[in-house]
Design an enzyme around this catalytic site. Structure first.
Site, PDB file in Angstrom:
ATOM      1  CD  GLU A 108      -0.864  -0.530   3.770  1.00 16.47           C
ATOM      2  OE1 GLU A 108      -1.998  -1.245   3.602  1.00 16.47           O
ATOM      3  OE2 GLU A 108      -0.751   0.261   4.691  1.00 16.47           O
ATOM      4  CB  CYS A 121       3.142   7.447   3.195  1.00 15.13           C
ATOM      5  SG  CYS A 121       3.582   6.017   4.308  1.00 15.13           S
ATOM      6  CB  CYS A 128       7.879  -5.425   8.344  1.00 16.68           C
ATOM      7  SG  CYS A 128       9.213  -4.928   9.030  1.00 16.68           S
ATOM      8  CB  CYS A 132       7.126  -3.525  15.705  1.00 11.03           C
ATOM      9  SG  CYS A 132       8.686  -3.375  15.261  1.00 11.03           S
ATOM     10  CB  CYS A 135       3.450  -2.562  13.529  1.00 14.48           C
ATOM     11  SG  CYS A 135       3.859  -2.570  11.723  1.00 14.48           S
ATOM     12  CB  CYS A 360       2.108   0.904   9.824  1.00 22.04           C
ATOM     13  SG  CYS A 360       3.943   0.141   9.370  1.00 22.04           S
TER      14      CYS A 360
END
Ligand code: SAH
Ligand code: SF4
Length: 370
Positions: A108, A121, A128, A132, A135, A360
């Site tokens: 995205e 952005c 990922c 974390c 997230c 995110c």
């Protein structure tokens, strides 16, 4: 080189994105055009369409003879991003795009209009691997690195949207700023991200001609990569996602801290600031009763005092099923007050795109869950 299997760090075999002109500098494009048996000036011509006029569809490049266009398109202009969904909110000032890549992976991008600028952005990876826990992207794990052109094409596509006047809340139509704050950890895809920055900042028709100072690379804190970035002679802003001033809590919120501690990552950030003269942006997601205590504000203030840094507080955008929530406003205000009292410039990030899962990885996550 096309479609060779690519071994990723986790040993999985993924298919490489098709080569695109944005993967190459102008000399590389000239060589590729010559290999096709076409005249070298065609490289500049298609580059002017892509970077200068923001035209991504070969059918619109009508000054190229049809046969040439077909050849060049097949070799240098494959479709990298297929739109899956576009959502707008904030009365048209925020646009969020969800793309499908050639192998089905989803990423995205978000386009945001502000009175004085238009910011894109972008994602640097599909998923990922940094884990974390607050997230959405981190929950799904890493699918693969994006290619340079898959990163650049997000920006060029959004620049085209901006130039059509579709972004409200701004008098601008030119996309001017890029932040690597979408999906992924940019410094875990180091070579392609740095190459993308070079392409975005090279003057047209080699690149998009953005100012290096208008580009922000946000990292979870990969220390060797931060040190390497400092040596690239790029004037990009470094954003460091700190989220806690103490190792006990940061080990939990940002698992990579178990490898590189707060003191080490801040040292690397100060080395970056010294080398580039750029003020480092310390990102701090405000999580209710987790990292928002007054003593943590004071400790953060002591760590940053006298440094070339400012703090950007991000109200937590809770992910579905998460046990965490955003800090109450009075708690946030007290945190800001204490940091400012310690002499640290502090801002609170606006909560753009909340109603369209703007944070995110959340749009891609909701598509996967749908
Ligand atoms: N991987 C990089 C860049 C992408 S994340 C990094 O972590 O810095 C961009 C920013 O969004 C980071 O500061 C990240 O910590 C923050 N973020 C991630 N999930 C969030 C959430 N649910 N609410 C608020 N901020 C979040
Ligand atoms: Fe990855 Fe950044 Fe999300 Fe952490 S916050 S999981 S590093 S995208």
């Amino acid at each position: 080189m096309r479609d060779l299997p690519l071994a990723t760090a986790d040993g999985a075999t993924r298919r490489r994105a098709p080569r695109h002109l944005a993967d190459l500098d102008l000399a590389g494009r000239r060589a590729a055009v010559a290999e096709l048996g076409e005249r070298e000036f065609r490289a500049r011509q298609i580059s002017t369409h892509y970077f200068g006029r923001l035209v991504r569809d070969p059918a619109q490049m009508t000054d190229l003879p049809a046969r040439t266009r077909g050849r060049l398109a097949a070799s240098l202009l494959p479709r990298l991003l297929t739109p899956v969904r576009e959502l707008t909110c904030d009365d048209g000032a925020t646009h969020k795009m969800l793309w499908r890549l050639h192998d089905g992976a989803l990423v995205e991008s978000v386009l945001m209009g502000y009175p004085d600028r238009i910011t894109a952005c972008v994602s640097s990876q599909a998923g990922c691997g940094m884990g974390c826990p607050f997230c959405a992207t981190g929950q799904a794990g890493l699918t693969r690195n994006l290619s340079t052109a898959e990163i650049v094409d997000q920006v060029v596509s959004m620049a085209a949207t901006a130039s059509s006047g579709a972004v409200t809340g701004t008098a601008q139509t030119r996309l001017s700023h890029v932040v690597f704050m979408g999906m992924g950890e940019p410094l875990a895809n180091y070579a392609r991200v740095v190459e993308a920055v070079r392409r975005l900042t090279a003057p047209a028709p080699e690149g998009l001609g953005l100012s290096q100072r208008h580009i922000t690379v946000s990292t979870v804190g990969l220390v060797p990569a931060i040190r390497r970035l400092a040596e690239e002679r790029l004037s990009v802003t470094l954003a460091l996602s700190l989220h806690a001033p103490d190792d006990v809590l940061r080990d939990e919120l940002v698992p990579v801290n178990q490898r590189w501690k707060v003191a080490e990552v801040l040292d690397a950030a100060w080395a970056y600031a010294t080398r580039t003269g750029r003020r480092v942006s310390i990102e701090y997601a405000m999580i209710r009763d987790v990292n928002d205590q007054p003593w943590r504000a004071d400790l953060l203030g002591r760590l940053l005092a006298g440094r070339l840094a400012h703090v950007n507080l991000i109200p937590l955008n809770p992910t579905p099923g998460s046990r965490w929530d955003a800090s109450p406003k009075p708690v946030e205000q007290e945190f800001v007050r204490r940091l400012r009292a310690a002499g640290i410039p502090t801002t609170v990030r606006d909560t753009r795109g909340r109603e369209i899962d703007g944070a995110c990885g959340q749009l891609a996550a909701s598509e996967v869950l749908a």
